[in-house]
Design a protein around this motif. Structure first.
Motif, PDB file in Angstrom:
ATOM      1  N   SER A 112      89.890  51.932 -11.178  1.00 27.49           N
ATOM      2  CA  SER A 112      89.902  51.405 -12.539  1.00 27.49           C
ATOM      3  C   SER A 112      89.518  49.924 -12.567  1.00 27.49           C
ATOM      4  N   ILE A 113      90.125  49.167 -11.676  1.00 27.66           N
ATOM      5  CA  ILE A 113      89.811  47.733 -11.622  1.00 27.66           C
ATOM      6  C   ILE A 113      88.354  47.519 -11.215  1.00 27.66           C
ATOM      7  N   LYS A 131      85.580  45.675 -13.528  1.00 25.31           N
ATOM      8  CA  LYS A 131      84.984  44.423 -13.064  1.00 25.31           C
ATOM      9  C   LYS A 131      83.475  44.540 -12.902  1.00 25.31           C
ATOM     10  N   VAL A 132      82.996  45.686 -12.450  1.00 25.51           N
ATOM     11  CA  VAL A 132      81.540  45.879 -12.357  1.00 25.51           C
ATOM     12  C   VAL A 132      80.929  45.815 -13.753  1.00 25.51           C
ATOM     13  N   ALA A 133      81.587  46.427 -14.725  1.00 21.82           N
ATOM     14  CA  ALA A 133      81.075  46.394 -16.100  1.00 21.82           C
ATOM     15  C   ALA A 133      81.053  44.973 -16.653  1.00 21.82           C
ATOM     16  N   ILE A 162      79.883  42.542  -5.014  1.00 25.01           N
ATOM     17  CA  ILE A 162      80.723  41.755  -4.098  1.00 25.01           C
ATOM     18  C   ILE A 162      81.884  41.123  -4.863  1.00 25.01           C
ATOM     19  N   ALA A 163      81.601  40.539  -6.016  1.00 21.91           N
ATOM     20  CA  ALA A 163      82.662  39.920  -6.823  1.00 21.91           C
ATOM     21  C   ALA A 163      83.689  40.967  -7.265  1.00 21.91           C
ATOM     22  N   SER A 164      83.227  42.157  -7.596  1.00 22.55           N
ATOM     23  CA  SER A 164      84.145  43.227  -8.013  1.00 22.55           C
ATOM     24  C   SER A 164      85.019  43.680  -6.855  1.00 22.55           C
TER      25      SER A 164
END
Length: 169
Positions: A48-49, A53-55, A111-113
């Motif tokens: 879910s996270i 975060k990708v979105a 990467i950030a996600s």
């Protein structure tokens, strides 16, 4: 996460020491179910996270990279469809330079996600470390007694003095 291995290496063998032989199957099954439920909850939280975060990060990183590389703003919808499909042939005005810039931006977004997902794993690890520290000392339960042997002794081994280590005499 190595803490899961620690808790598994403490709890699953510990069940065989703490419960009577006839209850080991039930206790191990309950423990396995608890572990599966915890894993399902953790997986749900992580996915879910990551999805959220990708979105968030994908548009933040891809749009500036694509427009700076020369992609017209009118092609952004087709670009995101191309990212999803893995095929940029339907994106109007796409060039190899834009594809390279977009690919780098997509990589940065992922990467950030994943970094955020990693930070979320820390509380799970702390909880598992606490449970490891609270587990009882199993040394007092260790003995060489075996509840039941699974194989039969050879005819040569059945006489006096031929007991194997661990056989209750």
């Amino acid at each position: 996460m190595c803490v899961i291995g620690w808790i598994d290496n403490i709890s699953f063998p510990g069940v065989t020491l703490l419960f009577e032989a006839q209850d080991i199957g039930l206790a191990t099954g309950v423990l396995g179910s608890i572990r599966a439920i915890g894993g399902a909850i953790a997986q749900t939280v992580y996915v879910s996270i990551f999805t959220n975060k990708v979105a968030t990060y994908l548009p933040e990183k891809v749009i500036p990279a694509a427009t700076a590389a020369g992609l017209p703003a009118s092609s952004l919808t087709a670009l995101f469809a191309g990212i999803t499909a893995g095929d940029f042939s339907a994106v109007p005005g796409i060039t190899p330079e834009i594809i390279a810039a977009v690919s780098a931006a997509v990589k940065e977004a992922y990467i950030a996600s994943f970094k955020i997902v990693f930070y979320v794993t820390i509380p799970f690890g702390v909880i598992l470390i606490i449970f490891c520290a609270l587990s009882p000392n199993f040394e007092k339960y260790l003995s060489m007694n075996v509840a039941k042997r699974l194989q039969k002794l050879d005819a040569k081994m059945q006489g006096e003095g031929h007991e194997r280590e661990g056989d209750a005499v």
